[in-house]
Design an enzyme around this catalytic site. Structure first.
Site, short mmCIF file in Angstrom:
data_model
loop_
_atom_site.label_atom_id
_atom_site.label_comp_id
_atom_site.label_asym_id
_atom_site.label_seq_id
_atom_site.Cartn_x
_atom_site.Cartn_y
_atom_site.Cartn_z
N ARG A 37 0.81 -1.23 0.00
CA ARG A 37 0.00 0.00 0.00
C ARG A 37 0.84 1.27 0.00
NH1 ARG A 37 -5.15 -1.07 4.02
NH2 ARG A 37 -6.52 -1.99 2.44
N GLY A 341 -6.98 -7.85 1.72
CA GLY A 341 -7.06 -8.49 3.03
C GLY A 341 -6.47 -9.88 3.06
N GLY A 364 -12.52 -4.49 2.07
CA GLY A 364 -13.87 -3.96 2.30
C GLY A 364 -14.34 -3.10 1.14
C1 3PG Z 1 -8.60 -1.22 5.21
O1 3PG Z 1 -7.51 -1.64 5.62
O2 3PG Z 1 -9.57 -1.97 5.01
C2 3PG Z 1 -8.72 0.23 4.89
O3 3PG Z 1 -7.52 0.89 5.08
C3 3PG Z 1 -9.82 0.85 5.72
O4 3PG Z 1 -9.53 0.70 7.09
P1 3PG Z 1 -10.73 0.54 8.10
O5 3PG Z 1 -11.38 -0.77 7.80
O6 3PG Z 1 -10.13 0.63 9.46
O7 3PG Z 1 -11.68 1.70 7.82
MG MG Z 2 -10.98 -3.23 6.53
#
Ligand code: 3PG
Ligand code: MG
Length: 391
Positions: A37, A341, A364
């Site tokens: 990232r 993720g 997400g």
């Molecule tokens: C993530 O890692 O999913 C994004 O950076 C968003 O982070 P968050 O889920 O804490 O809002």
């Molecule tokens: Mg997240």
């Protein structure tokens, strides 16, 4: 989806640019364990620097410090890595500033107008390259586009192009492979995907609620009993729409009282128990027969979207299902998109992360985009472009 792009901000000479990135990298004891990232948006930052701005003010959140400073989530390790990468790319860093973790201020998550005002103060332009956070209507995401000419950075623009393409004109057959722990988190995206895909493949902890809906016993496995009905409805809807749903036909389970997880002393017996998990046994991976069937489906696809591991892959005893799926995704001729993720870390663990067509930086965000076809951060950029066009 048409977003304003970096080129639309020209000329940038002498301008002060606020740049929102998603540098929310995994940290272990203050050490960055995966810098993807930070690496990806370097392209955006060097492009901007080459246009001769007066200053780039870069900002990001890191973790969830809940609106107050917490040294555990200091941006410092990110700053060090960012500046190393910029210098390695031949960029001069004396015009670059990285703000402290945005979530140290409660105004970020609350989208407080006063915090937005403090962010845009003294800035001329705004660039959003934070795809991973585009589903959050937070101050730094949706605020600046209301006040500054704004554009999507390269990372954000590419993510949207790929995911939008998946929704608008996927090559068929289009196979979506979903895993991960909770089916309740994924019911919305499953609904949306059923209208787009030809086949839905379900593994991971979430498969047990589906298996229960089919009348199987799930033993002590993860089961969201409040969602069995919803899973039954998904299966009905899929068959009414003529869509194939592949569920596990065999499960690798751990005997009662067994111990599992990354870095734990393994205890207990494991067995391929078929589709019915005995009382008190824990289903922790898809079985080899299932994994082979999933891999065949992926091999024959023209488009594959994968989100979520097939089992507890952090424990080597329960990694085989995820590994088989990861290898199938890496070797299929299909166009492959992997949601961020856990599936991204699984690919990385198996050394296959460079063998997919598009590895999304947002878990997400990519699911929400598939579910609703839009995100607050994208809408804010489009509104900014519409306002600019009227001037
Ligand atoms: C993530 O890692 O999913 C994004 O950076 C968003 O982070 P968050 O889920 O804490 O809002
Ligand atoms: Mg997240």
């Amino acid at each position: 989806m048409k977003l304003p792009l970096l080129e639309d901000l020209r000329p940038l000479q002498g301008k002060r640019v606020l740049v929102r990135c998603d540098f929310n990298v995994p940290l272990a004891g203050g050490v960055i364990t995966d810098d993807l990232r930070i690496r990806l948006p370097i392209e955006t930052l060097t492009w901007l620097l080459n246009e001769g701005p007066e200053k780039l003010t870069v900002c990001s959140h890191l973790g969830r410090p809940k609106g107050k400073p917490d040294p555990k989530y200091s941006i410092e390790p990110v700053r060090v890595r960012l500046f190393e990468l910029l210098e390695a790319a031949g960029a001069s860093t004396n015009r670059v500033e990285l703000l402290e973790n945005l979530r140290y201020n409660p105004g970020e998550e609350a989208n407080d107008p006063a915090f937005v005002a403090s962010l845009v103060e003294g800035q001329d332009l705004y660039v959003d390259d934070a795809f991973g956070a585009a589903h959050r209507a937070h101050a730094s995401i949706v605020g600046p586009p209301q006040f500054l000419p704004s554009a999507a950075g390269r990372v954000l623009a590419r993510e949207v192009e790929v995911l939008d393409g998946l929704l608008q004109k996927p090559e068929r057959p289009f196979v979506a492979v979903l895993g991960g722990a909770k089916v309740s988190d994924k019911l919305g995206v499953i609904d949306a995907l059923l209208d787009k895909v030809d086949t839905l493949v379900v593994g991971g902890g979430m498969c047990f609620t589906f298996l229960a809906a089919q009348g199987h016993s799930t033993g002590g496995s993860l089961l969201e009993s409040g969602h069995v009905e919803a899973c039954a409805k998904v299966l009905e809807a899929a068959s009414a729409k003529g869509k194939k749903v592949l569920l596990p036909s065999d499960i690798v389970a751990l005997s009662p009282g067994g111990v599992f997880g990354a870095g734990r002393e393994p205890e207990g017996e494991m067995a391929d128990v078929g589709a019915d998990v005995p009382d008190e046994w824990l289903g922790l991976d898809i079985g080899p027969g299932t994994a082979a069937a999933f891999a065949d489906e992926i091999a024959e696809a023209a488009t594959v979207f994968w989100n979520g591991p097939m089992g507890v892959f952090e424990d080597p005893r329960f990694a085989a299902g995820t590994r088989t799926v990861a290898e199938a995704v890496a070797t299929t001729k299909a166009f492959t998109v992997v949601g961020g993720g856990d599936s991204a870390s699984a690919l990385k663990q198996f050394g296959l992360d460079d063998q997919v067509d598009h590895l999304s930086t947002g878990g997400g965000a990519s699911l929400e985009f598939i579910e609703s076809g839009d995100l607050p951060g994208l809408a804010a950029l489009r509104e900014a472009a519409a306002r600019q066009a009227q001037r």
